[in-house]
Design an enzyme around this catalytic site. Structure first.
Site, PDB file in Angstrom:
ATOM      1  N   HIS A  31     -69.529  -0.906  12.484  1.00  0.00           N
ATOM      2  CA  HIS A  31     -70.288  -0.730  13.726  1.00  0.00           C
ATOM      3  C   HIS A  31     -70.000   0.665  14.269  1.00  0.00           C
ATOM      4  O   HIS A  31     -69.258   1.447  13.648  1.00  0.00           O
ATOM      5  CB  HIS A  31     -69.945  -1.833  14.738  1.00  0.00           C
ATOM      6  CG  HIS A  31     -68.485  -1.998  14.963  1.00  0.00           C
ATOM      7  ND1 HIS A  31     -67.708  -1.032  15.554  1.00  0.00           N
ATOM      8  CD2 HIS A  31     -67.632  -3.007  14.655  1.00  0.00           C
ATOM      9  CE1 HIS A  31     -66.459  -1.447  15.621  1.00  0.00           C
ATOM     10  NE2 HIS A  31     -66.374  -2.643  15.070  1.00  0.00           N
ATOM     11  N   HIS A  34     -66.459   2.131  14.190  1.00  0.00           N
ATOM     12  CA  HIS A  34     -66.027   2.733  12.913  1.00  0.00           C
ATOM     13  C   HIS A  34     -66.713   4.085  12.694  1.00  0.00           C
ATOM     14  O   HIS A  34     -66.096   5.042  12.229  1.00  0.00           O
ATOM     15  CB  HIS A  34     -66.412   1.826  11.729  1.00  0.00           C
ATOM     16  CG  HIS A  34     -65.817   0.454  11.766  1.00  0.00           C
ATOM     17  ND1 HIS A  34     -66.565  -0.682  11.980  1.00  0.00           N
ATOM     18  CD2 HIS A  34     -64.540   0.031  11.611  1.00  0.00           C
ATOM     19  CE1 HIS A  34     -65.782  -1.746  11.934  1.00  0.00           C
ATOM     20  NE2 HIS A  34     -64.552  -1.351  11.728  1.00  0.00           N
TER      21      HIS A  34
END
Ligand code: PAF
Length: 289
Positions: A31, A34
């Site tokens: 997501h 990250h």
């Protein structure tokens, strides 16, 4: 982008890169949290390595290992788009071959409190896999999100104590527009639980506002009451601790972090805030109740 599946291939691919290696270890189902770590690594390092490995050693016997969300094709495209040079996606057998018998454990002062008290063995599982990944990748910098503050603290201590030549970087929490901290586990939430989950970040916003003119204990009690007023949410802890040693804090400030964990149905969520109204999480003050 190169995709490698064995430690030997990884080492061969990473010999003496210019500009140093930035490493972002993940369990996949990526997501924006990250992605922001990967972008930071891209800006700061010559070569960016990411890993995707759902590490069985950090899940308890009744936790969500089997149903942990996975989508390698999507993750791979996201890594490629953000400029990752090498994606390491080992199998469980590659990381833990038969006879694997080593565990890295950091003292209970850091790993037996907060999430560690509720998830026995979790941080030993994290420390063991991250130690192995750091040895394989040998990065200049490794990037971890602040959402897992305790994890970052434990890994920083491990890297210092064991003289890993790697800076353990803490990246800012990335939130949805309504304040919910991004997490791969948010995908488990029902519509009702998704609304109730907002109480985590909002309680931290409330706490951050209150500590400006209330004693810490009083502010914590108000934030706890706000969390406990939501019947869908089962509060596990809301604690303010010293950010270095994770011992109980007596006052707010840049060296104090407040952490919250709660169960929503079968999903466990965490969040945290540096208790400094002028610090990196000041935007939380603007969240409504
Ligand atoms: O934060 C995570 O996703 C994991 O705990 C990590 C650091 C990749 C180790 O498995």
């Amino acid at each position: 982008m190169l995709i490698v599946e064995t430690g030997a291939a990884l080492r061969a691919a990473l010999r003496a890169p210019a500009g140093g290696i930035g490493f972002v270890p993940t369990m996949g189902f990526l997501h924006e949290g990250h992605m922001s770590l990967m972008r930071q690594a891209r800006r700061e390092c010559g070569v960016v390595v990411a890993s995707i490995f759902v590490n069985p050693k950090q899940f308890g016997p009744r936790e969500d290992l089997a149903r942990y969300p996975r989508d390698f094709a999507r993750d791979r495209a996201m890594c490629e788009a953000v400029g990752v040079d090498v994606l390491f996606a080992p199998s469980v057998a590659e990381m833990y071959p038969p006879g694997f018998a080593t565990e890295v454990s950091v003292a209970p002062e850091l790993t037996g409190v907060l999430c560690g008290a509720l998830r026995p063995g979790h941080f030993a599982g994290v420390a063991t896999v991250v130690a192995k990944l750091l040895n394989l990748v040998n990065p200049e910098r490794a990037y971890f999100g602040q959402k897992d503050f305790q994890q970052w603290r434990v890994l920083s201590r491990m890297a210092r104590d064991l003289a890993f030549p790697t800076e353990i970087v803490r990246g800012a929490i990335v939130r949805e527009a309504d304040g919910l901290a991004m997490s791969s586990r948010n995908t488990y939430l029902s519509a009702e639980d998704r609304v109730a989950a907002l109480r985590l970040s909002r309680s931290l916003g409330l706490l951050l506002r209150r500590v400006a003119d209330h004693p810490l204990a009083e502010a914590l009690a108000q934030a706890r009451a706000y969390l406990e007023a939501e019947p869908r949410l089962s509060l596990q802890y809301l604690s303010a601790v010293d950010a270095e040693h994770l011992g109980p804090a007596t006052a707010a400030g840049p060296g104090t972090v407040a952490l919250v964990a709660a169960q929503l149905g079968s999903t466990r969520l965490i969040d945290n805030v540096i208790l400094d109204p002028h610090g990196p999480d000041a935007a939380l003050c603007a969240l409504p109740l």
